[in-house]
Design an enzyme around this catalytic site. Structure first.
Site, PDB file in Angstrom:
ATOM      1  CG  MET A 332      30.245 -36.518 -65.839  1.00 18.54           C
ATOM      2  SD  MET A 332      29.635 -36.836 -64.161  1.00 18.54           S
ATOM      3  CE  MET A 332      28.564 -38.230 -64.459  1.00 18.54           C
ATOM      4  CB  VAL A 405      33.829 -32.695 -75.653  1.00 22.58           C
ATOM      5  CG1 VAL A 405      34.012 -33.216 -77.072  1.00 22.58           C
ATOM      6  CG2 VAL A 405      33.291 -31.287 -75.648  1.00 22.58           C
ATOM      7  CE  LYS A 411      28.592 -36.743 -76.530  1.00 23.18           C
ATOM      8  NZ  LYS A 411      29.338 -37.250 -75.378  1.00 23.18           N
ATOM      9  CB  SER A 433      23.646 -35.057 -69.811  1.00 23.92           C
ATOM     10  OG  SER A 433      24.363 -33.965 -70.331  1.00 23.92           O
ATOM     11  CG  HIS A 454      22.553 -39.246 -67.951  1.00 23.67           C
ATOM     12  ND1 HIS A 454      21.497 -38.524 -67.448  1.00 23.67           N
ATOM     13  CD2 HIS A 454      23.612 -38.398 -67.961  1.00 23.67           C
ATOM     14  CE1 HIS A 454      21.902 -37.284 -67.172  1.00 23.67           C
ATOM     15  NE2 HIS A 454      23.177 -37.192 -67.496  1.00 23.67           N
ATOM     16  CG  ASN A 457      29.410 -34.355 -60.898  1.00 20.27           C
ATOM     17  OD1 ASN A 457      30.038 -34.997 -60.063  1.00 20.27           O
ATOM     18  ND2 ASN A 457      29.804 -33.203 -61.359  1.00 20.27           N
ATOM     19  CD  GLU A 466      18.100 -39.904 -66.444  1.00 17.50           C
ATOM     20  OE1 GLU A 466      18.974 -39.336 -67.115  1.00 17.50           O
ATOM     21  OE2 GLU A 466      17.022 -39.367 -66.156  1.00 17.50           O
ATOM     22  CG  ASN A 504      19.578 -33.337 -66.778  1.00 17.07           C
ATOM     23  OD1 ASN A 504      19.740 -33.228 -65.566  1.00 17.07           O
ATOM     24  ND2 ASN A 504      20.558 -33.664 -67.598  1.00 17.07           N
TER      25      ASN A 504
END
Ligand code: T1G
Length: 661
Positions: A332, A405, A411, A433, A454, A457, A466, A504
């Site tokens: 990504m 990750v 993060k 995500s 967001h 892929n 998003e 999602n």
């Protein structure tokens, strides 16, 4: 071109066009649609063109007109086609046939003028605009990266209706012309010239006038396609080419969902060897298509997608984005960085070492080669994408996107380490995500500056981003995030920070319920076939294999939708059979294709499809009720762009409103 001292002939009062006769009796006709960012051929504009074409006939008869050159006054392009804003009204079968007949008469009059009519094309020349250029005798185009020529009509559920069917086949031959009309592809100037749509290329817009003057003085005429091309529409070959076209179209467009390309092929099969009768046949075939639900829904989707830009900054100066810094060179992060560089941004791509960044640079190079083609442009794009293991780009970036990750602590550590170096107005975004933004933002001194961007892929294929808004965000910072997405040619939909955001969240129940059916012994091939019959781009089981069963399972758990232990799904995950990426999931995969057996016979495949998609539409309704997205329109366009949900149905909410889902 020297018209200031020339006595101008009496001309009709014009609002959409300007006309000047010069000392060589060349008429310079410029289109400039008022109050519109692009030129469009609306009803009033066409009425003026009708009057002009009649006047031109008089001026030629009285030897006052030696030629006409058609140009656009707009910076961004020639003509963007008929005015799609009028289509709802125009689709009324009691008015459309006459309107078409009038348009045909105008274009025929231009084509039959006894003096040269030359079109000077820059930027986009689309749909009815391209058809008008084809009615001219000679076409000159600027050979730069902005020129795009094509017939996007099929994306609106119709096909060219201003004579473009016959004239494009006359110029390019049936195979190239029908491909252009059936795909809606935009061609660059060089390709259009190679096909016979354009006769002459110039390097810059400023050369159009001079080259057009020469074309008029030399009475240049476009060469129609040669026999070797035209023969493909003759006799039995026309039926053969028509069937080849049907085979190709059938793979992409179910006839019940998208009738236009199929009708165009039928019309071609009947009249394709005679451009004039093909043009005439448009009057019969075109109106019913304009009245279809598919056309109405595709127009709605067009305007919804155009409307996404309004989520960006509306007041004051448009934000400028020159530098982007991406942290995380995985699939990504690497692809987001490559996309930004492709779109002209200066990009620094950070990861722990060059070995981790190298694969992303390799993927970027193949994207640039595919999209830019010219070696110098590819090299320039590569030069805009710089590996940056120390994160030196953070302090210079207008936008920083984290794509590391999916681990909250890592993060948080990253964001608190880079926050002090950020430019005051830099956008700080995470591509997460699944982790709630508020949790990540809690590590920042100023949590309100973190938004989500967001991407989906594969980044280069999927238009949707998003833009995730968390509680602490100001409206302005979200708008700047949406403006950034538009600036890189993506389609932003603002979504509230809640588990799964929009796409999602609506996909998961749909996919899990399909998995449960398979767990109960239903045939996955039948399930996938039914979903495609409904209008999904691929079935839910195949989608699960493509996304990856491990990813599906973790997103499901994030959404609190447990995956039953001991079932087939969890068994496959435990066995490392994760779908396409490992060569086996629910299906075995070879050369990137699922090896599917036969589907079972089903009485009503579409009804099964509606049943399968119901959880997705139900969840969409909940998202709208919970204000995860602003309204049903945003839900529709977000789900269409994020999942490929049946555009011909206008999106899940529209489909439910119409009783189709
Ligand atoms: N009609 C009405 N409005 C249009 C328009 C059109 N054809 N094309 C663009 N606009 C508006 C668009 O809504 C937006 O408005 C602005 O212009 C463009 O800003 C008889 C029947 C031309 C490539 O399908 O593909 O001809 O939101 O930011 O990114 O056979 O717009 O700013 O208020 O999009 O540089 C066929 C569709 C019609 C072209 C420019 N033509 N348009 O993109 O600018 S059917 C199309 C586009 C037809 C004939 C048939 C793109 C663009 P706003 P933008 P852009």
């Amino acid at each position: 071109m020297g018209s200031e001292n020339v006595a101008q002939p009496k001309m009709p009062k014009l609002k959409y066009w300007r006309f000047e006769l010069d000392f060589e009796k060349i008429g310079w006709l410029t289109i400039d649609t008022p109050k519109s960012p692009v030129n469009v051929l609306g009803t009033e504009c066409m009425a003026e063109l009708e009057t002009l074409s009649l006047r031109f006939e008089d001026l030629v008869a009285s030897d006052e007109l030696a030629g006409v050159v058609l140009l656009s006054a707009k910076e961004n392009g020639f003509i963007a086609g008929a005015d799609v804003r009028e289509f709802d009204a125009m689709s009324d079968p009691s008015i459309l046939p006459d309107a078409l007949k009038r348009a045909h008469a105008v274009f025929n009059r231009i084509e039959n003028l006894k003096v040269p009519v030359v079109a000077g094309i820059h930027g986009f020349c689309l749909g009815g605009g391209f058809e008008l250029a084809l009615a001219c005798h000679y076409r000159i185009a600027v050979n730069d990266d902005k020129t795009r020529i094509g017939f996007p009509e099929v994306k609106l559920g119709i096909f060219p209706g201003f004579g473009g069917t016959g004239r494009s086949i006359r110029q390019a031959g049936p195979v190239a012309a029908m491909t252009a009309m059936l795909t809606g592809k935009f061609y660059r100037a060089g390709a259009a010239k190679g096909m016979g749509f354009v006769d002459k290329l110039v390097k810059h817009k400023d050369q159009l006038r001079w080259e057009a003057r020469k074309a008029v003085m030399q009475r240049r005429k476009s060469e129609p396609a040669g026999f070797t091309k035209r023969v493909m529409a003759m006799g039995p070959l026309r039926g053969f080419t028509a069937n080849k076209m049907r085979e190709t179209v059938r793979k992409k467009a179910n006839k019940k969902h998208y009738p236009a390309p199929h009708k165009l092929i039928d019309m071609y099969e009947k009249h394709g060897d005679d451009p004039k009768s093909l043009i005439k046949a448009e009057l019969e075939y075109f109106p019913p298509l304009m009245a279809t639900d598919t056309a109405a829904n595709l127009r709605r989707v067009f305007f919804l997608s155009e409307g996404l830009k309004s989520q960006g900054v509306q007041k004051g100066p448009k934000p400028k984005f020159a530098r982007v810094h991406v942290v995380g060179a995985g699939v990504m992060g690497g692809d987001i960085a490559a996309w930004c560089a492709l779109r002209g941004m200066e990009v620094t791509l950070q990861d722990l070492d060059l070995e981790r960044i190298a694969p992303a640079l390799k993927r970027a190079k193949s994207l640039f080669k595919k999209r830019l083609r010219k070696p110098n442009l590819v090299a320039a794009a590569m030069a805009r994408l710089t590996p940056d293991t120390e994160g030196k780009g953070v302090g210079r970036a207008d936008v920083v996107i984290e794509a590391i990750v999916e681990n909250l602590e890592i993060k948080q550590k990253l964001f608190s380490s880079i926050e002090p170096d950020l430019k005051p107005n830099a956008i700080l975004a995470t591509n997460t995500s699944s982790i709630p933004l508020e949790n990540i933002a809690s590590a920042l001194k100023d949590p309100s500056r973190l938004i989500g961007l967001h991407f989906f892929n594969p980044v280069a294929q999927l238009p949707l981003v998003e833009v995730i808004e968390q509680k602490g965000n100001s409206e302005e910072i979200v708008r700047i995030g949406a403006s950034f997405c538009t600036a890189i040619g993506k389609s932003p939909v603002v979504v509230k920070s809640a588990p799964g955001f929009l796409v999602n969240r609506v996909l998961m129940p749909y996919m899990l319920q399909a998995v449960m059916r398979v767990e109960k012994g239903e045939n996955p091939v039948t399930i996938d076939k039914a979903a495609v019959a409904f209008g999904m781009p691929m079935g839910p089981i195949e989608l699960m294999d493509v996304v990856g069963l491990d990813v599906g399972k973790s997103v499901a758990e994030e959404l609190g939708q447990e995956v039953k232990e001991g079932g087939k799904f969890s068994g496959l995950v435990a066995a490392g059979k994760l779908g396409r990426k490992t060569g086996e999931g629910f299906y075995k995969w070879e050369d990137g294709k699922p090896q599917k057996g036969e589907a079972a016979k089903v009485a009503d495949l579409e009804a099964l499809g509606r049943e399968l998609v119901k959880p997705l539409v139900d969840e969409c309704e909940v998202c709208v009720k919970e204000k995860i997205v602003a309204n049903a329109d945003m839900a529709d366009i977000g789900v269409i762009f994020g999942t490929g949900f049946a555009p011909f149905l206008g999106g899940p909410m529209q489909a439910r409103k119409d009783g189709k889902a």
